[in-house]
Design a protein around this motif. Structure first.
Motif, mmCIF file in Angstrom:
data_model
loop_
_atom_site.group_PDB
_atom_site.id
_atom_site.type_symbol
_atom_site.label_atom_id
_atom_site.label_comp_id
_atom_site.label_asym_id
_atom_site.label_seq_id
_atom_site.Cartn_x
_atom_site.Cartn_y
_atom_site.Cartn_z
ATOM 1 N N UNK A 11 -3.894 -11.682 80.610
ATOM 2 C CA UNK A 11 -2.838 -12.108 79.698
ATOM 3 C C UNK A 11 -1.907 -10.936 79.406
ATOM 4 N N UNK A 12 -0.611 -11.214 79.455
ATOM 5 C CA UNK A 12 0.380 -10.174 79.213
ATOM 6 C C UNK A 12 1.076 -10.468 77.903
ATOM 7 N N UNK A 13 0.978 -9.563 76.979
ATOM 8 C CA UNK A 13 1.637 -9.730 75.696
ATOM 9 C C UNK A 13 2.912 -8.891 75.679
ATOM 10 N N UNK A 14 3.955 -9.399 75.009
ATOM 11 C CA UNK A 14 5.206 -8.640 74.976
ATOM 12 C C UNK A 14 5.068 -7.355 74.182
ATOM 13 N N UNK A 15 5.915 -6.387 74.531
ATOM 14 C CA UNK A 15 5.920 -5.132 73.779
ATOM 15 C C UNK A 15 6.500 -5.369 72.400
ATOM 16 N N UNK A 16 5.864 -4.820 71.373
ATOM 17 C CA UNK A 16 6.314 -4.979 70.002
ATOM 18 C C UNK A 16 6.732 -3.632 69.444
ATOM 19 N N UNK A 17 7.770 -3.666 68.604
ATOM 20 C CA UNK A 17 8.279 -2.429 68.031
ATOM 21 C C UNK A 17 7.277 -1.832 67.054
ATOM 22 N N UNK A 18 7.203 -0.507 67.013
ATOM 23 C CA UNK A 18 6.280 0.185 66.110
ATOM 24 C C UNK A 18 6.833 1.570 65.802
ATOM 25 N N UNK A 19 6.535 2.056 64.593
ATOM 26 C CA UNK A 19 6.931 3.395 64.192
ATOM 27 C C UNK A 19 6.068 3.823 63.011
ATOM 28 N N UNK A 20 6.191 5.069 62.607
ATOM 29 C CA UNK A 20 5.436 5.564 61.454
ATOM 30 C C UNK A 20 6.236 6.624 60.729
ATOM 31 N N UNK A 21 6.084 6.643 59.400
ATOM 32 C CA UNK A 21 6.707 7.656 58.556
ATOM 33 C C UNK A 21 5.671 8.067 57.518
ATOM 34 N N UNK A 22 5.281 9.322 57.547
ATOM 35 C CA UNK A 22 4.264 9.805 56.632
ATOM 36 C C UNK A 22 2.953 9.069 56.840
ATOM 37 N N UNK A 23 2.431 8.479 55.770
ATOM 38 C CA UNK A 23 1.155 7.783 55.857
ATOM 39 C C UNK A 23 1.309 6.292 56.164
ATOM 40 N N UNK A 24 2.540 5.835 56.399
ATOM 41 C CA UNK A 24 2.800 4.411 56.659
ATOM 42 C C UNK A 24 3.082 4.195 58.138
ATOM 43 N N UNK A 25 2.375 3.229 58.697
ATOM 44 C CA UNK A 25 2.633 2.805 60.071
ATOM 45 C C UNK A 25 3.112 1.355 60.051
ATOM 46 N N UNK A 26 4.158 1.094 60.805
ATOM 47 C CA UNK A 26 4.702 -0.266 60.926
ATOM 48 C C UNK A 26 4.580 -0.674 62.387
ATOM 49 N N UNK A 27 3.861 -1.732 62.635
ATOM 50 C CA UNK A 27 3.593 -2.163 64.010
ATOM 51 C C UNK A 27 3.847 -3.654 64.170
ATOM 52 N N UNK A 28 3.919 -4.073 65.443
ATOM 53 C CA UNK A 28 4.054 -5.494 65.817
ATOM 54 C C UNK A 28 5.243 -6.155 65.131
ATOM 55 N N UNK A 29 6.376 -5.467 65.123
ATOM 56 C CA UNK A 29 7.559 -5.994 64.439
ATOM 57 C C UNK A 29 8.382 -6.854 65.388
ATOM 58 N N UNK A 30 8.658 -8.085 64.974
ATOM 59 C CA UNK A 30 9.500 -9.009 65.730
ATOM 60 C C UNK A 30 10.262 -9.899 64.763
ATOM 61 N N UNK A 31 11.390 -10.377 65.208
ATOM 62 C CA UNK A 31 12.127 -11.423 64.493
ATOM 63 C C UNK A 31 11.910 -12.710 65.274
ATOM 64 N N UNK A 32 11.407 -13.738 64.589
ATOM 65 C CA UNK A 32 11.026 -14.983 65.262
ATOM 66 C C UNK A 32 11.884 -16.115 64.722
#
Length: 228
Positions: A35-56
């Motif tokens: 199974x191939x899943x699409x690439x999702x946007x991710x980034x981090x600043x300090x102690x916060x990580x933001x992953x799997x970001x998409x607009x649906x």
């Protein structure tokens, strides 16, 4: 190399090839490993990580309706963070935030995470999605956190189909069809008219009978001889 050693090497090679072939067959076309899943946007600043970001967006292409921001926020710090807002730079759309409990702010607990999008999770709804989100584009999304501040990144825009089906917005509700107003019954009107006609006929009959009785009385009075 002796003949026996050459035969042994060939046999080992054939066995290894057979094992690889059987493993590939066992995986099958629908196996999890393929199974191939699409690439999702991710980034981090300090102690916060933001992953799997998409607009649906809505599942049907070109259909108007709200869209959502889907993401997972991790907090590796020792103090909680509150997600105060999500904005889409370059547009005037509003993103409405709702906690998983239905009320209150979206909190990213210390040492924990919060999921935005999907059943039972927090929600970030874009009401006027047509102004900002187009399938296939990359939309800038900014997460504003109470302690860390703004975290921005580019998120891909996908319709709520396939892998994103369970994370997309609710289908657009259609207005119920108007029900026709009831028309007065023809039989009721007819019955009323019949009753009125019957009453009129009875009145006319009564008047006729009174007139006949009066005439008979008059005639009888005329036949009585006058007294001497």
């Amino acid at each position: 190399m002796s003949r026996s050693l050459r035969h042994g090497a060939l046999a080992a090679t054939a066995t290894a090839f057979a094992i690889v072939s059987l493993s590939a067959c066992a995986a099958g076309n629908n196996a999890e490993t393929l199974k191939i899943r699409p690439d999702n946007a991710a980034t981090s600043v300090g102690s916060i990580k933001v992953q799997n970001v998409n607009v649906i967006t809505q599942p049907e292409g070109g259909e108007d309706g709200p869209a959502v921001v889907a993401a997972t926020l991790f907090n590796e710090g020792t103090e909680r963070e509150v997600l105060e807002a999500i904005t889409l730079p370059g547009s005037s759309v509003q993103v409405t935030l709702q906690a998983a409990e239905g009320k209150g702010p979206i909190v990213v607990p210390a040492g924990g995470q919060v999921i935005i999008g999907g059943k039972g999770n927090a929600a970030a709804v874009i009401e006027n999605s047509g102004e900002a989100a187009r399938n296939g584009d990359v939309q800038q999304v900014v997460f504003k956190l109470s302690r860390t501040g703004d975290i921005g990144l580019g998120a891909s825009v996908f319709p709520a189909e396939g892998f994103f089906k369970d994370f997309g917005p609710s289908p657009k509700a259609e207005a119920p069809a108007a029900k026709p107003s009831p028309k007065p019954s023809g039989s009721a009107s007819g019955d009323a008219a019949d009753e009125a006609g019957t009453a009129g006929t009875g009145a006319e009959g009564a008047q006729g009978e009174t007139g006949a009785q009066g005439d008979a009385a008059t005639q009888g009075a005329g036949d009585v001889p006058a007294a001497d």
